[in-house]
Design an enzyme around this catalytic site. Structure first.
Site, PDB file in Angstrom:
ATOM      1  N   LYS A  43       2.863 -15.275   9.234  1.00 43.95           N
ATOM      2  CA  LYS A  43       2.269 -14.530   9.202  1.00 43.95           C
ATOM      3  C   LYS A  43       0.871 -13.858   7.765  1.00 43.95           C
ATOM      4  CE  LYS A  43       1.316 -10.028  10.161  1.00 43.95           C
ATOM      5  NZ  LYS A  43       0.688  -9.434   9.757  1.00 43.95           N
ATOM      6  N   GLU A  51      12.389  -9.521   0.739  1.00 45.57           N
ATOM      7  CA  GLU A  51      11.777  -8.765  -1.327  1.00 45.57           C
ATOM      8  C   GLU A  51      10.743  -8.029  -0.831  1.00 45.57           C
ATOM      9  OE1 GLU A  51       9.981  -8.235  -3.540  1.00 45.57           O
ATOM     10  OE2 GLU A  51       9.279  -9.924  -3.798  1.00 45.57           O
ATOM     11  N   CYS A  58       5.681  -5.071  -6.514  1.00 44.78           N
ATOM     12  CA  CYS A  58       6.328  -4.963  -6.263  1.00 44.78           C
ATOM     13  C   CYS A  58       7.954  -4.467  -7.511  1.00 44.78           C
ATOM     14  CB  CYS A  58       7.545  -5.513  -5.698  1.00 44.78           C
ATOM     15  SG  CYS A  58       7.728  -7.017  -5.464  1.00 44.78           S
ATOM     16  N   GLU A 113       8.614   4.709  -4.429  1.00 49.78           N
ATOM     17  CA  GLU A 113       7.845   3.301  -4.847  1.00 49.78           C
ATOM     18  C   GLU A 113       6.135   3.886  -4.641  1.00 49.78           C
ATOM     19  OE1 GLU A 113       7.324  -0.355  -2.795  1.00 49.78           O
ATOM     20  OE2 GLU A 113       7.763  -1.523  -4.383  1.00 49.78           O
TER      21      GLU A 113
HETATM   22  P1  NAI Z   1       4.260  -3.411   4.872  1.00 47.86           P
HETATM   23  O1  NAI Z   1       5.449  -3.897   4.733  1.00 47.86           O
HETATM   24  O2  NAI Z   1       4.454  -2.565   6.173  1.00 47.86           O
HETATM   25  O3  NAI Z   1       3.579  -5.114   5.421  1.00 47.86           O
HETATM   26  C1  NAI Z   1       3.788  -6.380   4.713  1.00 47.86           C
HETATM   27  C2  NAI Z   1       3.841  -7.032   6.051  1.00 47.86           C
HETATM   28  O4  NAI Z   1       4.496  -6.809   6.627  1.00 47.86           O
HETATM   29  C3  NAI Z   1       2.250  -7.537   6.444  1.00 47.86           C
HETATM   30  O5  NAI Z   1       2.067  -9.004   6.804  1.00 47.86           O
HETATM   31  C4  NAI Z   1       1.768  -6.184   7.612  1.00 47.86           C
HETATM   32  O6  NAI Z   1       1.477  -7.240   9.178  1.00 47.86           O
HETATM   33  C5  NAI Z   1       3.560  -7.053   8.130  1.00 47.86           C
HETATM   34  N1  NAI Z   1       4.200  -5.673   9.139  1.00 47.86           N
HETATM   35  C6  NAI Z   1       3.781  -4.759   9.277  1.00 47.86           C
HETATM   36  N2  NAI Z   1       4.836  -3.513  10.407  1.00 47.86           N
HETATM   37  C7  NAI Z   1       5.653  -5.059  10.900  1.00 47.86           C
HETATM   38  C8  NAI Z   1       6.297  -4.871  11.551  1.00 47.86           C
HETATM   39  N3  NAI Z   1       7.029  -4.008  13.069  1.00 47.86           N
HETATM   40  N4  NAI Z   1       6.907  -6.018  12.113  1.00 47.86           N
HETATM   41  C9  NAI Z   1       6.711  -7.018  11.181  1.00 47.86           C
HETATM   42  N5  NAI Z   1       5.537  -7.519  10.120  1.00 47.86           N
HETATM   43  C10 NAI Z   1       5.121  -6.007   9.667  1.00 47.86           C
HETATM   44  O7  NAI Z   1       3.434  -2.845   3.735  1.00 47.86           O
HETATM   45  P2  NAI Z   1       2.098  -1.861   3.847  1.00 47.86           P
HETATM   46  O8  NAI Z   1       1.330  -1.044   5.079  1.00 47.86           O
HETATM   47  O9  NAI Z   1       0.784  -2.731   3.901  1.00 47.86           O
HETATM   48  O10 NAI Z   1       2.332  -1.094   2.323  1.00 47.86           O
HETATM   49  C11 NAI Z   1       3.339   0.084   2.421  1.00 47.86           C
HETATM   50  C12 NAI Z   1       4.077   0.016   0.904  1.00 47.86           C
HETATM   51  O11 NAI Z   1       4.699  -0.776   1.068  1.00 47.86           O
HETATM   52  C13 NAI Z   1       3.008  -0.041  -0.527  1.00 47.86           C
HETATM   53  O12 NAI Z   1       2.898   0.625  -0.474  1.00 47.86           O
HETATM   54  C14 NAI Z   1       4.351  -0.717  -1.323  1.00 47.86           C
HETATM   55  O13 NAI Z   1       5.353   0.417  -1.581  1.00 47.86           O
HETATM   56  C15 NAI Z   1       5.354  -1.023   0.049  1.00 47.86           C
HETATM   57  N6  NAI Z   1       4.658  -2.729  -0.420  1.00 47.86           N
HETATM   58  C16 NAI Z   1       5.749  -3.216  -1.186  1.00 47.86           C
HETATM   59  C17 NAI Z   1       5.670  -5.126  -1.263  1.00 47.86           C
HETATM   60  C18 NAI Z   1       5.861  -6.239  -2.082  1.00 47.86           C
HETATM   61  O14 NAI Z   1       5.539  -6.757  -2.615  1.00 47.86           O
HETATM   62  N7  NAI Z   1       7.626  -5.997  -1.903  1.00 47.86           N
HETATM   63  C19 NAI Z   1       4.362  -5.949  -0.930  1.00 47.86           C
HETATM   64  C20 NAI Z   1       3.607  -4.742   0.198  1.00 47.86           C
HETATM   65  C21 NAI Z   1       3.493  -3.347   0.137  1.00 47.86           C
END
Ligand code: NAI
Ligand code: MG
Length: 486
Positions: free
Chosen positions: A186, A260, A295, A397
């Site tokens: 996804k 990750e 990250c 973060e």
């Molecule tokens: P998120 O964790 O909500 O989104 C990442 C992915 O997970 C997206 O594809 C989203 O559609 C999916 N997702 C969201 N909720 C889900 C659920 N309940 N079940 C399954 N998949 C789900 O991150 P978001 O809201 O875009 O960013 C929020 C914070 O997360 C950022 O400010 C940052 O701190 C952190 N983050 C960390 C990343 C990393 O590289 N480790 C990348 C992106 C965000």
């Protein structure tokens, strides 16, 4: 294939804007769509299907069927398919770089092009490793033949974020496929097009259904993928909150999970490193030219008190030179944040820092309210001095270009502060005394340490977090063997 031009900027040719299911481009069962905008202009790029559980069901069925054949394809042939994908990505690298810059807001020269190039490198790396899926013979005695095999797991579910969408997709898809699994991935709702462009290339070289890509929202499409009973492995990159939810949602099925997640990584500057190379390294570790939406950003900066002021003066001079603007402009060093939610979040942290009596805003602050930068989700490099390690800004973060600088005197104190975090993803140490830097580096509780540099991951370096930063390793042979085989 339905390649089309971006509505926001017709000079950007985006790839398909549909799900890839069983080798075919498809709308969602419900027919609903998501609007994807260009974060630098807030103009609409295009629409993608709003995937739901029905689409997940179709994709997992296709992946299940394809798995039975793909697992029997000799590893050398699977590797060869990956090498062809690498070649085709490389041929289109400029097109891919433009899509990444356009949909993520990441500047093309400093970020989007290197990311596009890394995608080819990832497929090439795992293409070459496919024949290393070796087992062992076990010396249990002359009358016993005993050996191990590396078996693929089955259908791998992958969920990725928007900050480096193409690179992160490849880091999951390439080793999973090399090992003989099939994949349902996804894409992130904010940045699906680079991933679909890569999927389109993969579709030329892989049997139908081996790679399936869905677009949709997390709680709808992502959660349905996590919940699907025929997924045999879940690989996720994103927030710690969602990662934790994935563990809960898969606990009953004892599903293997790779995560990750976030970070709040320390950068430690020793008193003998008050020079330009260290300043450059610290800025690079902070990923300022990715708007620090990384990250691994070294976002807690610990500077020895003897050089605290002079080092910060040099760092400010460097970051104030950055040209912030249109991600597609070769002159831009920095682009925009991804969306309004992240923009509001980052501004909230800046306001918090500015409201603290003891803190000192050295550069940056809230983004301009008028002028060209106000047209998109642009922010400016922001540094707070005299920060305390227990500030919210120093613990959470931020995922934006907001750096907190904390002075230190004793090595044991700084190591204690650096490790006083629920995260443990990366760490950076700068010192002219390499032995001392290595000693400090070894004392850090983090999965990935760099000495005297602040670069991005390279293929071949096992990469993954300690503590709440994640589970499992990526980017290396360990990922192929440990994360995608049993
Ligand atoms: P998120 O964790 O909500 O989104 C990442 C992915 O997970 C997206 O594809 C989203 O559609 C999916 N997702 C969201 N909720 C889900 C659920 N309940 N079940 C399954 N998949 C789900 O991150 P978001 O809201 O875009 O960013 C929020 C914070 O997360 C950022 O400010 C940052 O701190 C952190 N983050 C960390 C990343 C990393 O590289 N480790 C990348 C992106 C965000
Ligand atoms: Mg979210």
């Amino acid at each position: 294939m339905n390649t089309q031009k971006s509505l926001a900027n017709p000079s950007v040719v985006i790839g398909p804007n549909k799900h890839l299911i069983g080798g075919e481009w498809a709308d969602s069962v419900g027919g609903e769509r998501i609007t994807v905008e260009c974060p630098a202009t807030k103009a609409v790029i295009a629409h993608t299907p709003r995937g739901t559980a029905s689409d997940v069901g179709r994709a997992v069925q296709a992946a299940k069927r394809a798995f039975e054949e793909w697992r029997r394809v000799p590893p050398s042939e699977r590797g060869r398919a990956l090498l062809k994908i690498a070649d085709d990505i490389e041929k289109g690298v400029e097109e891919l770089a433009k899509i990444i810059a356009h949909e993520t807001g990441n500047a093309i020269r400093t970020q989007a092009r290197p990311e596009a190039i890394s995608c080819a490198a990832t497929f090439r790396y795992y293409g070459g490793l496919a024949t290393e899926l070796k087992g062992a013979t076990l010396p249990l005695g002359e009358d016993i033949l005993s050996y191990t095999r590396r078996e693929p797991l089955g259908v791998v579910g992958a969920i990725i974020p928007w900050n480096a969408p193409a690179a992160i997709a490849c880091v999951k898809v390439a080793p999973a496929l090399a090992a003989g699994n099939s994949v349902v991935l996804k894409a992130a709702e904010d940045a699906p097009f680079a991933v679909l462009w890569i999927a389109n290339i993969c579709n030329r070289h892989l049997p139908a259904g081996v790679l399936n890509v869905l677009t949709g929202y997390g709680p709808e499409c992502g959660a349905a993928l996590v919940a699907h009973p025929d997924i045999q492995k879940m690989s996720f990159t994103g927030s710690t909150a969602v990662g934790r939810g994935i563990i809960s949602a898969t606990a009953d099925r004892i599903l293997p999970v790779s995560l990750e997640l976030g970070g709040k990584s320390p950068t430690i500057v020793v008193e003998d490193a008050n020079e330009e190379w260290a300043v450059e390294g610290v800025a690079s570790a902070m990923r300022f030219t990715r708007q620090s939406q990384s990250c691994t950003a070294g976002s807690r900066l610990f500077i020895h008190e003897r050089i605290y002021d002079s080092f910060l003066t040099k760092l400010i001079a460097l970051v104030e030179q950055y040209k912030i603007g249109d991600p597609l402009d070769e002159q831009s060093d920095m682009g925009s944040l991804i969306n309004k939610k992240q923009f509001d979040r980052v501004c909230g942290y800046i306001e918090d820092g500015m409201s603290r009596q003891e803190g000192r805003l050295l550069t940056g602050g809230l983004p301009p309210k008028s002028g060209p930068l106000s047209k998109g989700y642009f922010t400016v490099p922001t540094i707070f001095a005299n920060a305390k390690n227990d500030w919210r800004l120093a613990r959470e973060e931020i995922f934006g270009p907001v750096l907190v600088a904390v002075p230190w005197r004793d090595e044991s104190d700084v190591v204690g502060m650096a490790n006083d975090s629920h995260y443990g993803l990366a760490g950076f140490v700068f010192s002219a005394n390499t032995a001392r830097a290595i000693r400090i580096g070894h004392a850090l509780d983090a999965g990935w340490i760099q000495i005297n540099q602040g670069k991005g991951q390279l293929m071949g370096q096992p990469y993954g977090g300690f503590k709440e930063s994640g589970l499992g390793k990526e980017n290396a042979l360990e990922s192929l063997l440990e994360s995608f085989t049993a």
